[in-house]
Design a protein around this motif. Structure first.
Motif, PDB file in Angstrom:
ATOM      1  N   SER A  33      30.719   5.903  13.212  1.00 10.74           N
ATOM      2  CA  SER A  33      32.027   5.887  13.870  1.00 10.74           C
ATOM      3  C   SER A  33      31.959   6.626  15.200  1.00 10.74           C
ATOM      4  O   SER A  33      32.439   6.148  16.230  1.00 10.74           O
ATOM      5  CB  SER A  33      33.088   6.515  12.972  1.00 10.74           C
ATOM      6  N   ALA A  34      31.333   7.808  15.192  1.00 11.56           N
ATOM      7  CA  ALA A  34      31.159   8.547  16.446  1.00 11.56           C
ATOM      8  C   ALA A  34      30.213   7.816  17.376  1.00 11.56           C
ATOM      9  O   ALA A  34      30.361   7.861  18.605  1.00 11.56           O
ATOM     10  CB  ALA A  34      30.628   9.948  16.151  1.00 11.56           C
ATOM     11  N   GLY A  35      29.233   7.116  16.802  1.00  9.59           N
ATOM     12  CA  GLY A  35      28.244   6.408  17.608  1.00  9.59           C
ATOM     13  C   GLY A  35      28.794   5.240  18.394  1.00  9.59           C
ATOM     14  O   GLY A  35      28.135   4.758  19.324  1.00  9.59           O
ATOM     15  N   ILE A  36      29.993   4.764  18.056  1.00 11.12           N
ATOM     16  CA  ILE A  36      30.604   3.692  18.858  1.00 11.12           C
ATOM     17  C   ILE A  36      30.821   4.178  20.281  1.00 11.12           C
ATOM     18  O   ILE A  36      30.807   3.390  21.232  1.00 11.12           O
ATOM     19  CB  ILE A  36      31.926   3.211  18.215  1.00 11.12           C
ATOM     20  N   GLY A  37      30.995   5.507  20.456  1.00  5.60           N
ATOM     21  CA  GLY A  37      31.048   6.065  21.806  1.00  5.60           C
ATOM     22  C   GLY A  37      29.766   5.772  22.566  1.00  5.60           C
ATOM     23  O   GLY A  37      29.783   5.492  23.771  1.00  5.60           O
ATOM     24  N   GLY A  38      28.626   5.819  21.852  1.00  7.31           N
ATOM     25  CA  GLY A  38      27.356   5.451  22.463  1.00  7.31           C
ATOM     26  C   GLY A  38      27.303   3.974  22.808  1.00  7.31           C
ATOM     27  O   GLY A  38      26.764   3.584  23.851  1.00  7.31           O
ATOM     28  N   THR A 140      29.810  14.058  23.719  1.00  8.32           N
ATOM     29  CA  THR A 140      30.580  14.337  22.506  1.00  8.32           C
ATOM     30  C   THR A 140      30.019  13.619  21.289  1.00  8.32           C
ATOM     31  O   THR A 140      29.940  14.204  20.197  1.00  8.32           O
ATOM     32  CB  THR A 140      32.055  13.956  22.701  1.00  8.32           C
ATOM     33  N   SER A 141      29.624  12.362  21.438  1.00  6.96           N
ATOM     34  CA  SER A 141      29.125  11.601  20.282  1.00  6.96           C
ATOM     35  C   SER A 141      27.907  12.258  19.647  1.00  6.96           C
ATOM     36  O   SER A 141      27.898  12.503  18.425  1.00  6.96           O
ATOM     37  CB  SER A 141      28.815  10.157  20.691  1.00  6.96           C
ATOM     38  N   PRO A 142      26.847  12.581  20.411  1.00  7.80           N
ATOM     39  CA  PRO A 142      25.707  13.244  19.757  1.00  7.80           C
ATOM     40  C   PRO A 142      26.047  14.623  19.211  1.00  7.80           C
ATOM     41  O   PRO A 142      25.493  15.042  18.191  1.00  7.80           O
ATOM     42  CB  PRO A 142      24.650  13.329  20.875  1.00  7.80           C
ATOM     43  N   LEU A 143      26.961  15.331  19.866  1.00  6.64           N
ATOM     44  CA  LEU A 143      27.351  16.656  19.386  1.00  6.64           C
ATOM     45  C   LEU A 143      28.073  16.558  18.051  1.00  6.64           C
ATOM     46  O   LEU A 143      27.788  17.310  17.110  1.00  6.64           O
ATOM     47  CB  LEU A 143      28.236  17.342  20.430  1.00  6.64           C
ATOM     48  N   TYR A 144      29.013  15.625  17.928  1.00  2.61           N
ATOM     49  CA  TYR A 144      29.753  15.431  16.680  1.00  2.61           C
ATOM     50  C   TYR A 144      28.800  15.047  15.556  1.00  2.61           C
ATOM     51  O   TYR A 144      28.854  15.593  14.445  1.00  2.61           O
ATOM     52  CB  TYR A 144      30.809  14.333  16.880  1.00  2.61           C
ATOM     53  N   ASN A 162      21.803   6.945  20.072  1.00  2.00           N
ATOM     54  CA  ASN A 162      21.026   6.394  21.172  1.00  2.00           C
ATOM     55  C   ASN A 162      20.671   4.931  20.941  1.00  2.00           C
ATOM     56  O   ASN A 162      20.598   4.144  21.890  1.00  2.00           O
ATOM     57  CB  ASN A 162      19.763   7.225  21.382  1.00  2.00           C
ATOM     58  N   PHE A 163      20.460   4.576  19.659  1.00  2.00           N
ATOM     59  CA  PHE A 163      20.249   3.156  19.371  1.00  2.00           C
ATOM     60  C   PHE A 163      21.489   2.351  19.741  1.00  2.00           C
ATOM     61  O   PHE A 163      21.386   1.263  20.319  1.00  2.00           O
ATOM     62  CB  PHE A 163      19.920   2.946  17.895  1.00  2.00           C
TER      63      PHE A 163
END
Length: 511
Positions: A33-38, A140-144, A162-163
């Motif tokens: 869910s956070a990775g969608i920011g990526g 923010t995404s990697p930090l979360y 990152n993927f």
């Protein structure tokens, strides 16, 4: 590694990461869910490379003036600089989840403005809004994810972000190809980014805040409830106690990043050493030239002699696919090989491939759109560059920056490092085409190659290995060692380590 607590070589992190699908889907849900920011980060930085070909066709002023092309590309980066700087403050004051929700709002507004742009000026405004969202999401995404992951698989889970960045870039090229024959071409390409922004906003509303941020704010019971969902029952109490000890130490030192004293921050030994490593990695990530490939790969393909917009986009899709594949390799190796070794292998490959590209473009075969029987050599060079960059330099700088700072400074230091990344990104994006015109494509690639060699030695000296370390122990490691070049040596762990690790230490004492 020398100077700190070291983990045993671990070959099971990759397997354990994917075992979460049935063992603990809650952790995987948080990460993706956070990775969608990526994904949004990747899509909005990648889509412009194809859209620019059609923007040039619609707006003749853009086609005539290189500066306008560079501005359309790089104003998103300018917005990201501000977004990353503000994001560092917002992460510490309002939380990681709130920062991601704000980023989604900015992504959506920017997508709408770009899709409706009547001219280059409005398009640039939309790119700035998107850039603000990219800057906030990039840190923010990697930090979360990092703060909501068990230490053993933290690297693999942050690598999923990152993927998703690289998959977003790959997806942007697919979308570009899908809309090449549709009226409005680039408007659809840029406007589609609003959809994943809405999706992430909907998901994040129902997800919790980072447990470490909650603990730092005194909301211990909320934090403990989330940690109990993340960690196995036999590990959770140890994790809670380690986190509590870390917070107690911070309170004793009266450290806070809400009322930050930057002079005091720099004078704090662990923070200074973390910033040197973290900011340095982010700067080198950009100055080895990655985003010249991601932003301008269709243009580079045309420089290599492939005139058609559609052909250029199709060939660029290959480089985006290699980038995504490299991110998958990172998920497998990051907790197995370690951050530092993967960085060194990556930089070596980048230096070699940039030397190859410089040699290929040294000849006068390459003018935009002029057919050449040697154009395939440039594509091989680009492919080697991407597959070398993506698993190491593409992912490890963000992972290291999500791990290396003390909790009380994690948001602001992550923001500083991300801001340095985007400033470097802006410099490279704004000057690449002008550099190729001034000194030639070959010398431009050679310049990036020299920077990658310097980066190689920087990693050897200043970047610590954080593989497998609980986040609270990274600070202890930084206190003990200013330089990290003897990273292959290992020392005894403190009391309380497992018996098998003590045996391994005794064996290594004679090394």
């Amino acid at each position: 590694m020398e100077g700190g607590v070291h983990p045993l070589p671990d070959t099971s992190a990759f397997r354990d990461c994917f075992a979460l699908t049935w063992k603990n889907p809650y952790v995987l849900r948080l990460a993706f869910s956070a990775g969608i920011g990526g994904l949004l980060f990747g899509y909005d930085t990648g889509v412009i490379s194809g859209a620019l070909l059609y923007i040039r066709d619609d707006f003749k002023a853009v086609d005539r003036h290189t500066v306008l092309q560079e501005s359309i590309v790089s104003m998103a980066v300018a917005g990201a600089i501000i977004g990353a700087a503000v994001g560092g403050w917002a992460n510490d004051r309002h939380g990681r989840r709130s920062a991601l929700l704000a980023a989604d709002f900015l992504f959506f507004i920017g997508a709408v403005i770009m899709a409706a742009s009547p001219g280059p000026a409005t398009l640039i405004v939309g790119r700035v809004f998107v850039g603000l969202g990219v800057g906030m999401a990039s840190m923010t995404s990697p930090l979360y994810i990092s703060e909501a992951s068990p230490a053993k698989i933290r690297g693999a889970l942050v690598s999923t972000n990152n993927f998703l960045i690289t998959f977003g870039q790959f997806l942007s090229y697919l979308i570009n190809l899908a809309f090449t024959k549709v009226p409005g071409t680039w408007r659809w390409m840029l406007g589609v980014a609003g959809l994943p922004a809405l999706l992430q906003f909907s998901l994040m509303i129902f997800l919790p805040e980072s447990p470490r941020w909650l603990f730092r704010k005194g909301r211990e019971e909320e934090a403990k409830a989330i940690l109990r969902k993340i960690y196995p029952a036999e590990d959770v109490e140890t994790e809670i106690q380690d986190l509590k000890d870390s917070i107690d130490k911070e309170i004793r030192e009266e450290g806070t990043s809400e009322k930050i004293n930057f002079r005091k921050l720099w004078q704090t030994k662990t923070v200074r050493r973390g910033l040197i490593a973290g900011v340095g990695l982010q700067v080198f990530q950009q100055f080895v030239g990655i985003n010249t490939v991601m932003y301008y790969s269709p243009t580079i393909v045309q420089l290599a002699g492939f005139a058609s917009n559609q052909t250029a986009l199709l060939l660029s899709l290959v480089t985006a696919g290699l980038n995504a594949f490299g991110s998958i390799l990172s998920i497998y190796f990051i907790d197995r090989t370690g951050r530092k070794k993967l960085l060194l292998i990556s930089l070596f490959g980048v230096a070699v491939s940039l030397g190859l590209l410089a040699g290929i473009f040294h000849r006068e075969w390459y003018t935009r759109g002029c057919p050449s029987k040697f154009g395939w050599l440039a594509l091989i060079g680009l492919g080697l560059y991407i597959i070398s960059f993506s698993p190491g330099m593409g992912t490890a700088p963000w992972i290291v920056n999500s791990e290396i700072y003390p909790l009380r400074f994690r948001g602001v230091c992550g923001g500083i490092a991300a801001t340095a990344n985007w400033i470097s990104n802006l410099i490279v994006a704004q000057t690449f085409l002008s550099l190729t015109e001034a000194i030639g494509t070959d010398m431009t690639f050679l310049l990036f190659g020299i920077v990658s060699v310097v980066g190689f030695f920087f990693v050897i000296v200043f970047v610590p290995e954080t593989k497998g370390l609980p986040i609270e122990e990274v600070e202890k490691m930084l206190e003990l060692r200013p330089l990290q070049y003897k990273f292959w040596e290992k020392k005894k762990r403190p009391e309380g380590t497992m018996e098998e690790e003590e045996k391994l230490d005794k064996k290594n004492q004679g090394v």
